[in-house]
Design an enzyme around this catalytic site. Sequence first.
Site, mmCIF file in Angstrom:
data_model
loop_
_atom_site.group_PDB
_atom_site.id
_atom_site.type_symbol
_atom_site.label_atom_id
_atom_site.label_comp_id
_atom_site.label_asym_id
_atom_site.label_seq_id
_atom_site.Cartn_x
_atom_site.Cartn_y
_atom_site.Cartn_z
ATOM 1 N N ASP A 99 -10.232 -3.296 -5.563
ATOM 2 C CA ASP A 99 -9.415 -2.254 -4.947
ATOM 3 C C ASP A 99 -9.234 -1.147 -5.972
ATOM 4 O OD1 ASP A 99 -7.325 -0.660 -3.951
ATOM 5 O OD2 ASP A 99 -6.068 -2.334 -3.370
ATOM 6 N N SER B 231 0.832 -1.198 0.000
ATOM 7 C CA SER B 231 0.000 0.000 0.000
ATOM 8 C C SER B 231 0.875 1.260 0.000
ATOM 9 C CB SER B 231 -0.956 -0.045 1.202
ATOM 10 O OG SER B 231 -1.969 0.911 1.077
ATOM 11 N N HIS C 52 -8.229 -4.642 -0.714
ATOM 12 C CA HIS C 52 -7.063 -3.966 -0.163
ATOM 13 C C HIS C 52 -6.805 -4.451 1.273
ATOM 14 C CE1 HIS C 52 -4.148 -0.706 -0.596
ATOM 15 N NE2 HIS C 52 -4.340 -0.446 0.697
#
Length: 312
Positions: free
Chosen positions: A249, A155, A279
């Site tokens: 996502d 991320s 995610h």
Amino acid sequence: MTDYKKLIDAETWAFIERTNSYYPPDAIDYTIDQQRDIYDRMCREFSAGRPDNVTAETTAIATSHPIPIRIYRTPAPEAAAMVLYFHGGGFILGGLDSHDDLCAELCSRTGYEVVSVDYRLAPEHLHPAGFDDAISAFEWAATSYKRPILLCGDSAGGNLAAAVSHATRGHARRPIGQVLIYPGLGGDRSQGSYVTHAEAPMLTVRDLDFYTNIRTGGEDRTGDLTLSPLADADFANLPPTVLITAQCDPLSSDGEAYRDRVVAAEGYAYWFEEPGLVHSYLRARHTVGRARSSFTRIVDAVSALGRGEWIW
């Protein structure tokens, strides 16, 4: 309208519901301190602990401000590479503890030394503070280790890893590879997954706007390569890259776009979109079959790139 009931299986829904019970979907409306408290508690609840064969040492890199790091090792013989790991958390959350079990497992399963970097967070430290710490950590690793350096992050951490790769292409010890896990790379928000999965469980485009705004202090930094690696006009000479994203996502298209640009520049890049995952699914790697399989894919990618092998 995307039908998530069809895309996402029962195991993954159970993970989403468990996550939401600790960290509600509207968490970005809370204060930063509240967000950190509930995020840290959630990470403790999901933690799988460290494998028995891994030791961890918490120390700091001596710069103008010390950068805390945690070094994971196994008793195995000299490893082929070391992994510099940057954690996720939207540039405002997380630290050495939030990703402790993940880094320990990565160390155990690859046999590589893993160094987790506790870079500075917004809003106390606006961009480029986190990026500056990531670069400092790379410079420290390049000085401290003779082994090749592999970059990895999830991320927000995937964003930092990629930004470091772009910034260190001329370095004598440039990274041997990078593994980017559902990274945000500053892609085109008018198309692809940003539109199809704008309201995805676990991460929405509204969330992304919030994190970007907090990271920059609201300043328009369009074209800043240290913020958005996809803004780079030159994708030549980047390290071999593996990108693993989640289908459900908004960030997934960033993985595809990044791969396409590296390949167009005659580099090595592979992108895999995990079907039906969301995610932050790494926290589900012990409870969701799809996440377990994906983590094995990530481990295999780290192992191969650390040995200088391209298997895709």
